[in-house]
Write a protein that holds these residues in place. Structure first.
Motif, PDB file in Angstrom:
ATOM      1  N   SER A   1     -59.316 -19.680 -24.508  1.00 41.41           N
ATOM      2  CA  SER A   1     -58.704 -19.154 -23.288  1.00 41.41           C
ATOM      3  C   SER A   1     -57.572 -18.178 -23.556  1.00 41.41           C
ATOM      4  O   SER A   1     -57.308 -17.288 -22.751  1.00 41.41           O
ATOM      5  CB  SER A   1     -58.135 -20.315 -22.463  1.00 41.41           C
ATOM      6  N   SER A   2     -56.887 -18.367 -24.665  1.00 42.92           N
ATOM      7  CA  SER A   2     -55.685 -17.560 -24.897  1.00 42.92           C
ATOM      8  C   SER A   2     -56.065 -16.148 -25.335  1.00 42.92           C
ATOM      9  O   SER A   2     -57.113 -15.920 -25.931  1.00 42.92           O
ATOM     10  CB  SER A   2     -54.796 -18.237 -25.942  1.00 42.92           C
ATOM     11  N   ASP A   3     -55.171 -15.211 -25.018  1.00 37.35           N
ATOM     12  CA  ASP A   3     -55.363 -13.830 -25.447  1.00 37.35           C
ATOM     13  C   ASP A   3     -54.649 -13.592 -26.775  1.00 37.35           C
ATOM     14  O   ASP A   3     -55.109 -12.812 -27.609  1.00 37.35           O
ATOM     15  CB  ASP A   3     -54.804 -12.876 -24.390  1.00 37.35           C
ATOM     16  N   LEU A   4     -53.511 -14.259 -26.929  1.00 40.17           N
ATOM     17  CA  LEU A   4     -52.730 -14.154 -28.164  1.00 40.17           C
ATOM     18  C   LEU A   4     -52.565 -15.551 -28.740  1.00 40.17           C
ATOM     19  O   LEU A   4     -52.499 -16.531 -27.994  1.00 40.17           O
ATOM     20  CB  LEU A   4     -51.328 -13.608 -27.868  1.00 40.17           C
ATOM     21  N   PHE A   5     -52.455 -15.633 -30.068  1.00 42.09           N
ATOM     22  CA  PHE A   5     -52.232 -16.936 -30.689  1.00 42.09           C
ATOM     23  C   PHE A   5     -51.002 -16.818 -31.588  1.00 42.09           C
ATOM     24  O   PHE A   5     -50.978 -16.010 -32.515  1.00 42.09           O
ATOM     25  CB  PHE A   5     -53.459 -17.359 -31.497  1.00 42.09           C
ATOM     26  N   LEU A   6     -49.995 -17.617 -31.285  1.00 43.90           N
ATOM     27  CA  LEU A   6     -48.711 -17.458 -31.975  1.00 43.90           C
ATOM     28  C   LEU A   6     -48.569 -18.460 -33.116  1.00 43.90           C
ATOM     29  O   LEU A   6     -48.728 -19.671 -32.934  1.00 43.90           O
ATOM     30  CB  LEU A   6     -47.575 -17.646 -30.957  1.00 43.90           C
ATOM     31  N   MET A   7     -48.237 -17.969 -34.294  1.00 43.73           N
ATOM     32  CA  MET A   7     -48.086 -18.809 -35.492  1.00 43.73           C
ATOM     33  C   MET A   7     -46.997 -18.202 -36.379  1.00 43.73           C
ATOM     34  O   MET A   7     -47.279 -17.524 -37.365  1.00 43.73           O
ATOM     35  CB  MET A   7     -49.425 -18.840 -36.231  1.00 43.73           C
ATOM     36  N   PRO A   8     -45.729 -18.454 -36.018  1.00 41.77           N
ATOM     37  CA  PRO A   8     -44.638 -17.791 -36.745  1.00 41.77           C
ATOM     38  C   PRO A   8     -44.125 -18.604 -37.932  1.00 41.77           C
ATOM     39  O   PRO A   8     -42.924 -18.670 -38.166  1.00 41.77           O
ATOM     40  CB  PRO A   8     -43.566 -17.693 -35.654  1.00 41.77           C
ATOM     41  N   SER A   9     -45.015 -19.200 -38.693  1.00 46.61           N
ATOM     42  CA  SER A   9     -44.644 -20.219 -39.684  1.00 46.61           C
ATOM     43  C   SER A   9     -43.553 -19.778 -40.665  1.00 46.61           C
ATOM     44  O   SER A   9     -43.526 -18.643 -41.115  1.00 46.61           O
ATOM     45  CB  SER A   9     -45.874 -20.609 -40.492  1.00 46.61           C
ATOM     46  N   ARG A  10     -42.719 -20.747 -41.005  1.00 47.42           N
ATOM     47  CA  ARG A  10     -41.729 -20.534 -42.075  1.00 47.42           C
ATOM     48  C   ARG A  10     -42.476 -20.408 -43.411  1.00 47.42           C
ATOM     49  O   ARG A  10     -42.169 -19.561 -44.223  1.00 47.42           O
ATOM     50  CB  ARG A  10     -40.768 -21.725 -42.101  1.00 47.42           C
ATOM     51  N   PHE A  11     -43.457 -21.294 -43.617  1.00 51.45           N
ATOM     52  CA  PHE A  11     -44.406 -21.125 -44.716  1.00 51.45           C
ATOM     53  C   PHE A  11     -45.760 -21.625 -44.220  1.00 51.45           C
ATOM     54  O   PHE A  11     -45.827 -22.432 -43.295  1.00 51.45           O
ATOM     55  CB  PHE A  11     -43.956 -21.871 -45.984  1.00 51.45           C
ATOM     56  N   GLU A  12     -46.839 -21.125 -44.808  1.00 53.03           N
ATOM     57  CA  GLU A  12     -48.174 -21.523 -44.343  1.00 53.03           C
ATOM     58  C   GLU A  12     -49.150 -21.416 -45.505  1.00 53.03           C
ATOM     59  O   GLU A  12     -49.590 -20.327 -45.850  1.00 53.03           O
ATOM     60  CB  GLU A  12     -48.614 -20.623 -43.187  1.00 53.03           C
ATOM     61  N   PRO A  13     -49.480 -22.548 -46.145  1.00 53.29           N
ATOM     62  CA  PRO A  13     -50.348 -22.498 -47.331  1.00 53.29           C
ATOM     63  C   PRO A  13     -51.607 -21.656 -47.094  1.00 53.29           C
ATOM     64  O   PRO A  13     -51.892 -20.747 -47.852  1.00 53.29           O
ATOM     65  CB  PRO A  13     -50.673 -23.970 -47.574  1.00 53.29           C
ATOM     66  N   CYS A  14     -52.344 -21.956 -46.045  1.00 50.06           N
ATOM     67  CA  CYS A  14     -53.442 -21.068 -45.640  1.00 50.06           C
ATOM     68  C   CYS A  14     -53.355 -20.851 -44.142  1.00 50.06           C
ATOM     69  O   CYS A  14     -53.193 -19.753 -43.664  1.00 50.06           O
ATOM     70  CB  CYS A  14     -54.810 -21.648 -46.010  1.00 50.06           C
ATOM     71  N   GLY A  15     -53.439 -21.975 -43.411  1.00 49.59           N
ATOM     72  CA  GLY A  15     -53.521 -21.850 -41.959  1.00 49.59           C
ATOM     73  C   GLY A  15     -54.966 -21.675 -41.576  1.00 49.59           C
ATOM     74  O   GLY A  15     -55.656 -20.776 -42.072  1.00 49.59           O
ATOM     75  N   LEU A  16     -55.454 -22.572 -40.738  1.00 49.38           N
ATOM     76  CA  LEU A  16     -56.812 -22.426 -40.234  1.00 49.38           C
ATOM     77  C   LEU A  16     -56.784 -22.000 -38.786  1.00 49.38           C
ATOM     78  O   LEU A  16     -57.684 -21.321 -38.300  1.00 49.38           O
ATOM     79  CB  LEU A  16     -57.561 -23.756 -40.349  1.00 49.38           C
ATOM     80  N   SER A  17     -55.692 -22.355 -38.103  1.00 51.67           N
ATOM     81  CA  SER A  17     -55.637 -22.076 -36.667  1.00 51.67           C
ATOM     82  C   SER A  17     -55.798 -20.588 -36.382  1.00 51.67           C
ATOM     83  O   SER A  17     -56.466 -20.207 -35.425  1.00 51.67           O
ATOM     84  CB  SER A  17     -54.310 -22.573 -36.095  1.00 51.67           C
ATOM     85  N   GLN A  18     -55.181 -19.729 -37.216  1.00 49.37           N
ATOM     86  CA  GLN A  18     -55.315 -18.292 -36.948  1.00 49.37           C
ATOM     87  C   GLN A  18     -56.748 -17.822 -37.164  1.00 49.37           C
ATOM     88  O   GLN A  18     -57.206 -16.885 -36.502  1.00 49.37           O
ATOM     89  CB  GLN A  18     -54.317 -17.483 -37.804  1.00 49.37           C
ATOM     90  N   LEU A  19     -57.483 -18.484 -38.076  1.00 52.13           N
ATOM     91  CA  LEU A  19     -58.882 -18.108 -38.304  1.00 52.13           C
ATOM     92  C   LEU A  19     -59.742 -18.525 -37.110  1.00 52.13           C
ATOM     93  O   LEU A  19     -60.594 -17.766 -36.635  1.00 52.13           O
ATOM     94  CB  LEU A  19     -59.416 -18.764 -39.585  1.00 52.13           C
ATOM     95  N   ILE A  20     -59.488 -19.759 -36.645  1.00 51.64           N
ATOM     96  CA  ILE A  20     -60.244 -20.237 -35.477  1.00 51.64           C
ATOM     97  C   ILE A  20     -59.935 -19.336 -34.290  1.00 51.64           C
ATOM     98  O   ILE A  20     -60.821 -18.923 -33.540  1.00 51.64           O
ATOM     99  CB  ILE A  20     -59.887 -21.702 -35.158  1.00 51.64           C
ATOM    100  N   ALA A  21     -58.634 -19.008 -34.128  1.00 53.50           N
ATOM    101  CA  ALA A  21     -58.223 -18.150 -33.008  1.00 53.50           C
ATOM    102  C   ALA A  21     -58.965 -16.810 -33.058  1.00 53.50           C
ATOM    103  O   ALA A  21     -59.526 -16.362 -32.048  1.00 53.50           O
ATOM    104  CB  ALA A  21     -56.712 -17.934 -33.042  1.00 53.50           C
ATOM    105  N   MET A  22     -59.016 -16.192 -34.223  1.00 50.80           N
ATOM    106  CA  MET A  22     -59.692 -14.887 -34.318  1.00 50.80           C
ATOM    107  C   MET A  22     -61.170 -15.014 -33.967  1.00 50.80           C
ATOM    108  O   MET A  22     -61.738 -14.167 -33.293  1.00 50.80           O
ATOM    109  CB  MET A  22     -59.507 -14.303 -35.721  1.00 50.80           C
TER     110      MET A  22
END
Ligand code: ADP
Length: 484
Positions: free
Chosen positions: A368-389
Motif C-alpha cells: 500500500s505504501s508509496d515510500l518505505f522509510l528505513m533510516p537505519s543507524r546500521f543495517e547488516p543487509c536489510g530485507l524490508s527495503q528489498l520486499i518494499a521495492m
C-alpha cells in the motif's frame, strides 16, 4: 554437496526478523542448484500447531551438558522441498513462549549447539559443511573442534559462520565454559571465545569457523571499523580474506504482489491497482481515504538500530507541514512504542501505529505504501527495503550496510535509481530526503520510472546462492559444476 544450516529461527516455522527469511529461502535456492541443503532448528512452542502436527519423530538421544546428560528428541519435516530437523527438549524450548530473552538462553543454545553435533550420526546425515548463523549457533565450531575432531565421522566437516547482526553477541559468565560447553581454558583467550572476561558465542563462531560471512559487502567492510565493530573490529580485521560479504536475496515466489493472498488487489506493475490497496489499508487503519496522498510505510523492530530517534525527532514537523500519511508496524523498545503511539493519537488521520508482529499486515503495508522509510543507524543487509521495492514502495534509506548495496539513489538527469538515500545520521538530512522523494511522487513520469526500476529489480537468491556454493566448494574441494 551436503549442507546443514543451523540457526535459531527460520520461516515458516518461527520468525522474529530477517534471519528467518534467510533460513527459509537460501537452502531452497541451494537445493535448486543441486545441493542437499537441510536445516536444523529448536522445536519451539511458538511453531504453529499445523506445522508441529506434520512433523515426524525420528529418534531421541542424550546430549552431554557439563556433568549432565539431557534428553534430546529429533523430529523432521520436509517443507517446500527442504528437510528440516527439530531439536526437542520440553524444558528448553517446548514449555515456554517466545524465542529469545529468557534468563537461561546460554543453557538453551549451548544445548542446541551440542545437540546439532550429537544428532548427526543418528540421522544418517554427514554434511560437508555446517553453516551456522548468528550467536545462537556460534559454539558449534569450537565444540566440533574440541569434542569431535578425533571421530572420523566428523573429521572432514567444514564450518561457515554468518553474522546477520553483530550487535547480538551472546556473552555469558566464564563459568559456562566448562560447566555448559565442556571447553577447557585453552579456548579462553582473545583469539578464542574470551570477550572482556566472559564467554562469547559469536566469537566462537568467528574464531573457529573455516570461513565467516556477513550479509552485505558494505557491512563486511563497516564491521572492521571501530564505529560499527561492536567491540569486535580487531577480531574481524584479523580474519583477512576469511571474512567476506554476500548480500541476501528474498523469496520472490513468496513476496510477490501478483499472487500475495494478503492483498485485496493483487498487481504486477500497475501503480493504479497498487493504490486500491492503499485505499483499503487507509480504511482498515482509520486514515483519511485519499488515493493520491503519499503513504510512507515502516515495518520493523522498534530498536535503536533502525534509526527511530531520527523519526521521533522530525515526526511532528512531518505531520504538521507535509501532505503525507505514515503507517508504522513493529514492536520493541517501550520508549518508541510509547512515543509513536502517543503521536498517532495526536494525528489520527495521518499517522497509524500498530504495535505487534503481523506478517499479513506487513505485506499489506509493503503493497500500500508509496515510500518505505528505513533510516537505519546500521543495517547488516536489510530485507524490508528489498520486499518494499518488489511491491513498488520506494525506499528512503540511510547509506549503510546492505541498504547501501541495494538502493541506488534516483538521478533525475540520467533516470537511474530505485530509491532515495542520505549519508549522515541526521534527522533533517532524512527529512530533506523524504521531501525530495515526495517532490518526485508528484511528477508521475519520474515516479513511474522509479517504481518500474524498483519493481523490475532482481532480488532473488540466484546470484547469492551461487556465491555461497562457490565458497562451500572452495572449502571442501568439490568442483563447481560447469554451467556451459
Ligand atoms: P531485521 O532482521 O534487522 O529485523 P530485516 O529488514 O533484515 O530486519 O528483516 C525484517 C523482516 O521481518 C522482514 O521480513 C519484515 O517484513 C519482518 N518484520 C519485522 N517486523 C515485523 C512486524 N512487526 N510484523 C511483521 N513482520 C515484521
Amino acid at each position: 554437496m551436503k549442507l546443514l544450516f543451523a540457526a535459531a529461527e527460520g520461516s515458516p516455522f518461527v520468525k522474529t526478523g530477517g534471519l528467518a527469511d534467510v533460513i527459509g529461502a537460501l537452502p531452497k535456492a541451494l537445493r535448486q542448484s543441486g545441493s542437499d541443503a537441510r536445516v536444523i532448528l529448536p522445536k519451539y512452542k511458538a511453531i504453529p500447531e499445523a506445522l508441529r502436527a506434520s512433523m515426524t519423530y525420528l529418534t531421541h538421544i542424550e546430549v552431554p551438558m557439563g556433568w549432565r546428560a539431557c534428553y534430546c528428541g529429533v523430529f523432521e519435516l520436509e517443507h517446500d522441498g527442504v528437510r528440516t530437523y527439530f531439536v526437542d527438549n520440553e524444558y528448553f524450548f517446548g514449555a515456554r513462549d517466545g524465542i529469545y530473552g529468557h534468563g537461561d538462553d546460554e543453557e538453551r543454545f549451548a544445548f542446541f549447539n551440542r545437540a546439532v553435533l550429537e544428532i548427526l550420526p543418528h540421522i544418517g546425515f554427514q554434511p560437508d559443511v555446517i553453516h551456522s548463523h548468528d550467536w545462537h549457533a556460534g559454539m558449534i565450531a569450537p565444540m566440533l573442534h574440541k569434542h569431535y575432531r578425533h571421530n572420523p565421522y566428523y573429521q572432514s566437516i567444514k564450518t561457515v559462520f554468518t553474522i546477520h547482526n553483530l550487535q547480538y553477541q551472546g556473552v555469558f559468565p566464564y563459568s559456562i565454559l566448562g560447566g555448559l560447553l565442556g571447553l577447557d581454558d585453552s579456548y579462553f583467550h582473545p583469539g578464542g571465545v574470551e570477550y572482556r572476561g566472559g564467554v562469547s558465542f559469536i566469537k566462537g563462531g568467528i574464531n573457529y569457523s573455516d570461513h565467516v560471512t556477513t550479509v552485505s559487502s558494505t557491512y563486511a567492510r563497516e564491521i572492521q571499523s571501530e564505529y560499527y565493530g561492536e567491540g569486535l573490529d580487531g577480531t574481524l580485521r584479523w580474519l583477512g580474506s576469511r571474512l567476506s560479504g554476500i548480500v541476501n536475496g528474498i523469496d520472490q515466489q513468496s513476496y510477490n504482489p501478483a499472487s500475495d493472498p494478503n492483498l485485496s488487489h493483487p498487481y504486477r506493475s500497475s501503480l493504479n491497482t497498487k493504490r486500491l490497496n492503499k485505499m483499503e489499508l487507509q480504511r482498515l487503519l482509520g486514515l483519511e481515504q485519499q488515493r493520491n496522498t503519499p503513504m510512507i510505510g515502516m515495518v520493523g523492530r522498534l530498536t535503536g538500530q533502525k534509526g527511530l530517534d531520527l523519526v521521533e525527532r522530525i515526526l511532528p514537523e512531518l505531520m504538521d507541514y507535509d501532505d503525507v500519511q505514515l503507517v508504522m508496524l513493529g514492536s520493541g523498545d517501550a520508549h518508541y512504542e510509547h512515543v509513536f503511539r502517543d503521536t498517532s493519537n495526536r494525528y489520527p488521520h495521518k499517522l497509524a501505529v500498530q504495535i505487534k508482529f503481523d506478517e499479513g499486515l506487513a505485506r499489506k503495508i509493503y503493497a500500500s505504501s508509496d515510500l518505505f522509510l528505513m533510516p537505519s543507524r546500521f543495517e547488516p543487509c536489510g530485507l524490508s527495503q528489498l520486499i518494499a521495492m518488489r511491491y513498488g514502495s520506494i525506499p528512503v534509506v540511510r547509506e549503510t550496510g546492505g541498504l547501501n548495496d541495494t538502493v541506488l539513489p534516483y538521478n533525475e538527469f540520467t533516470g537511474e535509481g530505485n530509491g532515495f538515500t542520505f549519508t549522515n545520521y541526521n534527522a533533517h538530512d532524512m527529512l530533506h530526503t523524504i521531501r525530495r522523494a515526495l517532490s518526485f511522487y508528484r511528477q508521475p513520469e519520474h515516479w513511474s520510472r522509479i517504481a518500474q526500476q524498483a519493481m523490475g529489480g532482481d532480488y532473488s537468491w540466484g546470484r547469492s546462492a551461487a556465491e555461497y556454493y562457490a565458497l562451500y566448494a572452495r572449502l571442501t574441494g568439490v568442483q563447481v559444476p560447469d554451467k556451459g
